[in-house]
Design an enzyme around this catalytic site. Structure first.
Site, short mmCIF file in Angstrom:
data_model
loop_
_atom_site.label_atom_id
_atom_site.label_comp_id
_atom_site.label_asym_id
_atom_site.label_seq_id
_atom_site.Cartn_x
_atom_site.Cartn_y
_atom_site.Cartn_z
N GLU A 289 3.66 31.05 45.21
CA GLU A 289 4.63 30.23 45.93
C GLU A 289 4.42 30.31 47.43
O GLU A 289 3.99 31.33 47.96
CB GLU A 289 6.04 30.63 45.52
CG GLU A 289 6.27 30.24 44.08
CD GLU A 289 7.69 30.42 43.60
OE1 GLU A 289 8.49 31.07 44.29
OE2 GLU A 289 7.98 29.89 42.51
N GLY B 17 3.19 39.20 47.12
CA GLY B 17 2.06 40.12 47.26
C GLY B 17 2.09 40.98 48.49
O GLY B 17 2.90 40.79 49.39
N GLU B 18 1.19 41.97 48.48
CA GLU B 18 1.09 42.92 49.59
C GLU B 18 -0.25 42.66 50.29
O GLU B 18 -1.32 43.01 49.76
CB GLU B 18 1.17 44.35 49.02
CG GLU B 18 0.78 45.45 49.98
CD GLU B 18 1.47 45.37 51.34
OE1 GLU B 18 2.70 45.37 51.41
OE2 GLU B 18 0.73 45.31 52.35
N SER C 8 3.30 41.12 57.12
CA SER C 8 4.30 42.12 56.75
C SER C 8 3.71 43.04 55.69
O SER C 8 3.13 42.58 54.71
CB SER C 8 5.54 41.41 56.21
OG SER C 8 6.48 42.35 55.75
N CYS D 104 13.53 35.45 51.19
CA CYS D 104 12.73 36.67 51.05
C CYS D 104 12.93 37.31 49.69
O CYS D 104 14.05 37.49 49.24
CB CYS D 104 13.17 37.71 52.07
SG CYS D 104 12.73 37.29 53.72
N1 SAH Z 1 4.70 42.74 50.53
C1 SAH Z 1 5.01 42.59 51.90
C2 SAH Z 1 5.29 41.15 52.30
C3 SAH Z 1 6.09 40.31 51.35
S1 SAH Z 1 7.78 40.77 51.15
C4 SAH Z 1 6.17 43.48 52.29
O1 SAH Z 1 6.83 44.02 51.40
O2 SAH Z 1 6.40 43.67 53.49
C5 SAH Z 1 8.49 40.15 52.65
C6 SAH Z 1 9.81 40.80 53.03
O3 SAH Z 1 10.83 40.46 52.10
C7 SAH Z 1 9.75 42.32 53.07
O4 SAH Z 1 10.29 42.80 54.28
C8 SAH Z 1 10.64 42.73 51.91
O5 SAH Z 1 11.23 43.98 52.16
C9 SAH Z 1 11.63 41.60 51.86
N2 SAH Z 1 12.32 41.44 50.59
C10 SAH Z 1 11.83 41.66 49.35
N3 SAH Z 1 12.77 41.38 48.42
C11 SAH Z 1 13.87 40.97 49.08
C12 SAH Z 1 15.16 40.51 48.67
N4 SAH Z 1 15.48 40.41 47.39
N5 SAH Z 1 16.04 40.16 49.63
C13 SAH Z 1 15.70 40.21 50.94
N6 SAH Z 1 14.51 40.61 51.37
C14 SAH Z 1 13.59 40.99 50.46
FE1 SF4 Z 2 5.47 43.64 46.87
FE2 SF4 Z 2 6.59 43.23 49.28
FE3 SF4 Z 2 7.95 42.71 46.99
FE4 SF4 Z 2 7.45 45.23 47.70
S1 SF4 Z 2 8.74 43.76 48.83
S2 SF4 Z 2 7.20 44.36 45.63
S3 SF4 Z 2 5.43 45.03 48.60
S4 SF4 Z 2 6.12 41.67 47.70
#
Ligand code: SAH
Ligand code: SF4
Length: 418
Positions: A102, A223-224, A252, A394
């Site tokens: 996505e 993804g990371e 990020s 997010c």
């Molecule tokens: N994997 C990387 C980038 C993608 S996630 C990382 O984790 O940084 C992007 C952002 O969304 C991160 O800061 C993560 O902490 C946040 N995030 C993940 N799940 C979320 C949720 N359910 N509500 C709000 N932010 C969330």
């Molecule tokens: Fe992966 Fe980022 Fe979600 Fe953690 S917050 S599971 S690192 S996408």
């Protein structure tokens, strides 16, 4: 226009994603001179062609030859588009092997850029304090039609780096998918090309009508990125070739320490955001098990190895989870952790999702947390939730369609679902 038909007998070979020297190898293998590679690069990254037929700078014979050899442009296809009441669009992008990720288009951004010292930040801050600035208008399509975004001054595209994610953060919907595969550099940058084409955005001398276009990118989708490091960095270079400077990109990471150390050595690098999300290792281990491998102080030490520019701030993202990490003692701990660093904090109100057992923070707790960080001297911003009604916010990027998807336009019924 539809993408190139995928050749069935031979494996399809995507051209989008190849670096200049690789394009040179392709044309030289076909007995062509080097300048054909320059024309190819121009067509792929500046004109953003979607099919070989569109590369009119090449002879018809050469285009046919490329097709016979199995080459395609190979951009991800927008298999589904969902529009939010706030103008955000979420796309299901299908790769040539059928896997999907996505990507999100946010006209006017989500407030995440503010306070990091960059040009993108200054624009965003100005737009928050001065809504009188005349908005650009995309006249290329009627409201409600594909490609129409209404009024916007700039836009942020949120891109995915992997199909699924292996990091397993407990609050994140993407984690529920598990890890399916890495994206290639072409598939990462290709998401941007596909979205810019849909939105008819012109960058530099490229195609489109919407100009001037201030496009910011965030590697914050599925993804990371630091667990797919090489493809991520290669995609940064492709995106620069498309006319987007690295100063308008933010990556990020959940805190993959070797990735941060490698990133620190890059001569060209986007801005960095670390998903801190907790004020001590105990809480962080519970919500982000990856903390057992690399704890907070090791991550902060790794960040200190990055040669930040004079005006550059490192962004800490902090997802507020009701009752878990959003109390006064947590704010005090965050202030201690970040003391002496050129840090800014983006607070993100947790977005709920099916099957995830956390609570949204109380609005009063969000306000107190925010105020305490400001009073402690840390520039702090609470991210504007975008597209919550279509699960585009997010952590809500979880594939919603399996198997072969059709191109359907879904307009959100309106109202916030969660
Ligand atoms: N994997 C990387 C980038 C993608 S996630 C990382 O984790 O940084 C992007 C952002 O969304 C991160 O800061 C993560 O902490 C946040 N995030 C993940 N799940 C979320 C949720 N359910 N509500 C709000 N932010 C969330
Ligand atoms: Fe992966 Fe980022 Fe979600 Fe953690 S917050 S599971 S690192 S996408």
């Amino acid at each position: 226009m539809a993408n190139d038909p995928i050749p069935t007998e031979k494996q399809s070979l995507p051209l989008f994603g190849l670096a200049p020297d690789e394009l040179r190898d392709v044309v030289e293998d076909l007995g062509q001179s080097k300048y054909r590679a320059v024309q190819l690069a121009e067509a792929l990254y500046k004109q953003r062609v979607q099919t070989l037929d569109e590369i009119t700078t090449l002879t018809v014979e050469l285009r046919e030859r490329l097709a016979r050899e199995g080459y395609v442009v190979g951009l991800p296809e927008i298999a589904q588009a969902t529009r939010s009441i706030d103008g955000t669009e979420r796309y299901l992008m299908r790769m040539t092997d059928g896997e999907t990720v996505e990507t999100v288009w946010m006209p006017n951004g989500d407030g995440g850029e503010r306070g990091d010292g960059s040009e993108a930040a200054l624009e965003e801050e100005a737009s928050y304090s001065d809504e009188a600035e005349p908005a650009l208008r995309n006249n290329s399509a009627k409201d409600g039609a594909p490609g129409s975004v209404g009024e916007y001054k700039r836009a942020t595209i949120c891109i995915s780096s992997q199909v699924g994610c292996a990091v397993n953060c407990q609050f994140c919907l993407t984690a529920k998918l598990g890890m399916r595969r890495n994206l290639t550099a072409g598939e990462i940058a290709g998401q941007v090309s596909a979205v810019l084409n849909r939105q008819n955005v012109r960058i530099g001398s490229g195609r489109g009508v919407q100009t001037p276009s201030r496009i910011n990118l965030v590697f914050m989708g599925m993804g990371e990125p630091f667990l797919n490091y090489d493809a991520f960095m290669r995609s940064v270079h492709l995106l620069r070739a498309m006319g987007i400077p690295e100063s308008r990109m933010t990556v990020s990471t959940s805190g993959i320490l070797p990735g941060i150390l490698q990133f620190a050595k890059e001569p060209i690098r986007p801005k960095l955001a670390l998903s801190l999300n907790a004020s001590n290792d105990e809480v962080r281990e519970q919500i982000m098990p990856v903390t057992r491998k690399w704890n907070i102080s090791a991550l902060l030490d790794a960040l200190r190895t990055i040669p930040f520019g004079k005006r550059e701030y490192v962004t800490f993202e902090y997802v507020l989870l009701g009752g878990v990490n959003d109390q006064r003692q947590h704010a005090r701990e965050v202030l201690k952790l970040l003391a002496g660093m050129k840090a800014k904090v983006n607070l993100i109100v947790w977005n709920p999702g099916p099957g995830i057992e956390f609570h949204e923070p109380a609005p009063a707790d969000v306000a107190v947390f925010h105020r305490m960080l400001i009073d402690g001297g840390i520039p702090t911003f609470t991210r504007r939730p975008r597209g919550r009604d279509i699960y585009a916010a997010c952590g809500q990027l979880k594939r919603t369609v399996d198997g072969p998807a059709e191109l359907v336009e879904i307009t959100s019924p309106g109202g916030v679902r969660n």
